[in-house]
Write an enzyme that holds these catalytic residues in place. Structure first.
Site, short mmCIF file in Angstrom:
data_model
loop_
_atom_site.label_atom_id
_atom_site.label_comp_id
_atom_site.label_asym_id
_atom_site.label_seq_id
_atom_site.Cartn_x
_atom_site.Cartn_y
_atom_site.Cartn_z
N GLU A 82 0.82 -1.20 0.00
CA GLU A 82 0.00 0.00 0.00
C GLU A 82 0.85 1.25 0.00
O GLU A 82 1.93 1.30 0.59
CB GLU A 82 -0.96 -0.03 1.19
CG GLU A 82 -1.93 -1.20 1.02
CD GLU A 82 -3.05 -1.22 2.04
OE1 GLU A 82 -3.19 -0.27 2.81
OE2 GLU A 82 -3.79 -2.22 2.04
N CYS B 105 3.60 8.38 1.02
CA CYS B 105 4.05 7.46 2.06
C CYS B 105 4.28 6.10 1.39
O CYS B 105 3.36 5.49 0.87
CB CYS B 105 2.97 7.39 3.14
SG CYS B 105 3.42 6.34 4.50
N CYS C 268 5.99 -6.96 7.99
CA CYS C 268 7.08 -6.44 8.81
C CYS C 268 7.43 -7.48 9.86
O CYS C 268 6.55 -8.18 10.36
CB CYS C 268 6.66 -5.13 9.48
SG CYS C 268 8.01 -4.33 10.38
N CYS D 69 5.97 -4.53 16.51
CA CYS D 69 5.60 -3.43 17.41
C CYS D 69 4.13 -3.64 17.79
O CYS D 69 3.29 -3.89 16.91
CB CYS D 69 5.81 -2.08 16.73
SG CYS D 69 7.54 -1.78 16.26
N CYS E 215 1.09 -1.57 16.11
CA CYS E 215 1.12 -1.38 14.65
C CYS E 215 0.40 -2.52 13.95
O CYS E 215 0.67 -3.69 14.20
CB CYS E 215 2.57 -1.30 14.18
SG CYS E 215 2.71 -1.17 12.38
N ASN F 232 -3.76 5.31 16.11
CA ASN F 232 -4.89 4.88 15.28
C ASN F 232 -5.29 3.48 15.67
O ASN F 232 -4.54 2.54 15.42
CB ASN F 232 -4.48 4.89 13.81
CG ASN F 232 -4.47 6.28 13.27
OD1 ASN F 232 -5.51 6.93 13.18
ND2 ASN F 232 -3.30 6.76 12.94
N CYS G 65 -1.45 6.17 9.81
CA CYS G 65 -0.29 5.41 10.28
C CYS G 65 -0.68 4.06 10.86
O CYS G 65 -1.60 3.95 11.63
CB CYS G 65 0.40 6.16 11.40
SG CYS G 65 1.48 7.39 10.81
N1 SAH Z 1 9.18 0.69 10.50
C1 SAH Z 1 9.32 2.12 10.40
C2 SAH Z 1 8.22 2.73 9.53
C3 SAH Z 1 6.89 2.39 10.05
S1 SAH Z 1 5.44 3.32 10.02
C4 SAH Z 1 9.27 2.72 11.79
O1 SAH Z 1 9.02 2.01 12.74
O2 SAH Z 1 9.56 3.91 11.92
C5 SAH Z 1 5.67 4.95 10.44
C6 SAH Z 1 5.22 5.37 11.84
O3 SAH Z 1 3.88 5.00 12.18
C7 SAH Z 1 6.11 4.79 12.92
O4 SAH Z 1 6.49 5.80 13.80
C8 SAH Z 1 5.17 3.83 13.59
O5 SAH Z 1 5.59 3.55 14.90
C9 SAH Z 1 3.85 4.55 13.52
N2 SAH Z 1 2.67 3.72 13.77
C10 SAH Z 1 2.53 2.40 13.55
N3 SAH Z 1 1.30 1.97 13.93
C11 SAH Z 1 0.64 3.05 14.39
C12 SAH Z 1 -0.69 3.26 14.89
N4 SAH Z 1 -1.56 2.27 14.97
N5 SAH Z 1 -1.02 4.50 15.26
C13 SAH Z 1 -0.14 5.52 15.14
N6 SAH Z 1 1.11 5.40 14.66
C14 SAH Z 1 1.50 4.17 14.28
#
Ligand code: SAH
Length: 370
Positions: free
Chosen positions: A101, A114, A121, A125, A128, A301, A344
């Site tokens: 996406e 983006c 992944c 985390c 996420c 989110n 995000c």
């Molecule tokens: N793997 C990379 C890029 C990931 S996404 C990283 O960790 O930085 C980009 C951002 O979105 C990251 O800061 C991630 O922690 C955040 N993110 C992931 N899930 C989220 C959610 N449910 N709500 C808000 N931010 C989120």
């Protein structure tokens, strides 16, 4: 006469897999001069020419070689969703049928894309949604730069991609070579010409790769911090167990020396009752004291099967004011494309097949002013 079956040769090299250096090496290996790389980049990305026969400044024999051995392929758009705020989310299908996406976020005077770096992944985390898919594979350079090509084609001339953030699916620093080559292409004067201030790589903190990045590519760096104590960060961002906060902050300091604005951006997802207390805010001030830092607070989110809640508006605002007062430039990320789950951590594929082909290699010129 006995019929002889011609061996069918499949072209081997996707030319979109190469940045300038890669293309130079490719041509040198063929006994050609390195400047062929610039010529081919210009044809592909500026002249919108994808037929090798039309690349008239290349010798006939080179054109014939390219025709036989090379091809150009990007992922294809299979679903497009447009949110009421103009945010667009695309599901793209790769040649092997996987889906990724890509999201375009229009703002006053700029358009941010983006981009995803992996299918799924591996980092798990806990807040996420991509993590829930597990890891499938790294994207190729062509699949990464292909997201920019396909998105700009789809947007047409009216909306221009001025910024790219490697904040889609995946951990970009765990796909180092392909991501760096794709970012080099985004910044190349003969392709998209984006400035290094307008290309941002976001990492959860793969420390050795951060040092390597500082050596080879001076794009903007964003670090997903999310917690100021190792104990909590171990839980939210499990790679912290391998590379704890002290090591992470050292790597950030190292990067800040070459960073485009001599600053590292820290992302901090606001989780109600988890990391949003005033103690956490004080911890942040302490942690970021010796790093040239900007802070971006991200409202969490929510997504299914997850128990976290987003901090209240008041809590986020209190946090922001405290940090700004302490001298750390702090912003709150606007949530965009909510009605299409483009925000995000929401890039988890729920797609239907509405195949349309948008493969034409029509590209943009250089970026607009910063
Ligand atoms: N793997 C990379 C890029 C990931 S996404 C990283 O960790 O930085 C980009 C951002 O979105 C990251 O800061 C991630 O922690 C955040 N993110 C992931 N899930 C989220 C959610 N449910 N709500 C808000 N931010 C989120």
């Amino acid at each position: 006469m006995k019929s002889v079956q011609e061996p069918v040769k499949t072209p081997r090299f996707n030319l979109l897999d190469y940045d300038r250096k890669g293309l130079e090496a490719f041509f040198v290996a063929l006994g050609e001069k390195p400047f062929r790389a610039t010529q081919v980049l210009k044809w592909l990305y500026q002249e919108d020419v994808s037929d090798f026969d039309e690349m008239t400044n290349l010798s006939k024999s080179l054109r014939a070689y390219l025709k036989e051995n090379c091809y150009l392929a990007t992922p294809e758009i299979v679903v497009e969703q447009i949110a009421s705020d103009g945010t667009r989310k695309w599901a793209l299908q790769t040649s092997c049928g996987n889906r990724i996406e890509t999201v375009f976020i229009p703002e006053e005077g700029r358009g941010t894309l983006c981009v995803s770096s992996q299918i799924g992944c591996a980092l798990a985390c806990t807040f996420c949604s991509t993590a829930q898919q597990g890891f499938n594979r790294n994207l190729t350079t062509a699949e990464i730069i292909g997201q920019v090509i396909v998105a700009q084609n789809r947007l047409g001339d009216t909306k221009r991609i001025t910024n790219v953030v490697m904040m889609g699916m995946g951990e970009p620093l765990l796909n180092f070579d392909n991501v760096v080559a794709a970012m080099n292409l985004m910044m190349d004067d003969f392709t998209f010409g984006l400035s290094k201030r307008r290309v941002t790589i976001s990492t959860s903190g793969v420390v050795p790769a951060m040092y390597r990045l500082t050596q080879v590519c001076d794009v903007s760096l964003a670090v997903s911090l999310h917690a100021v104590r190792d104990e909590l960060r171990d839980e939210l961002v499990p790679i912290n167990k391998k590379y704890p906060l002290k090591e992470l902050m050292d790597a950030c300091r190292d990067n800040a020396k070459i960073a485009p604005r001599r600053t590292v951006t820290f992302e901090y997802v606001m989780l109600d009752g988890i990391n949003d207390s005033m103690d956490d805010a004080r911890g942040l001030v302490k942690l970021l004291k010796n790093v040239p830092a900007k802070l971006n607070l991200i409202p969490f989110n929510p997504f299914p099967n997850n128990t976290y809640r987003c901090s209240s508006k008041e809590a986020i605002n209190r946090f922001k004011v405290f940090l700004n007062d302490a001298g750390i430039v702090t912003t709150v990320r606007k949530t965009r494309g909510e009605d299409i789950d483009a925000a995000c951590g929401q890039l988890v594929g729920q797609v239907e097949d509405k195949s349309r082909r948008h493969l034409k290699l029509k590209l943009v010129g250089s970026e607009s002013a910063a």
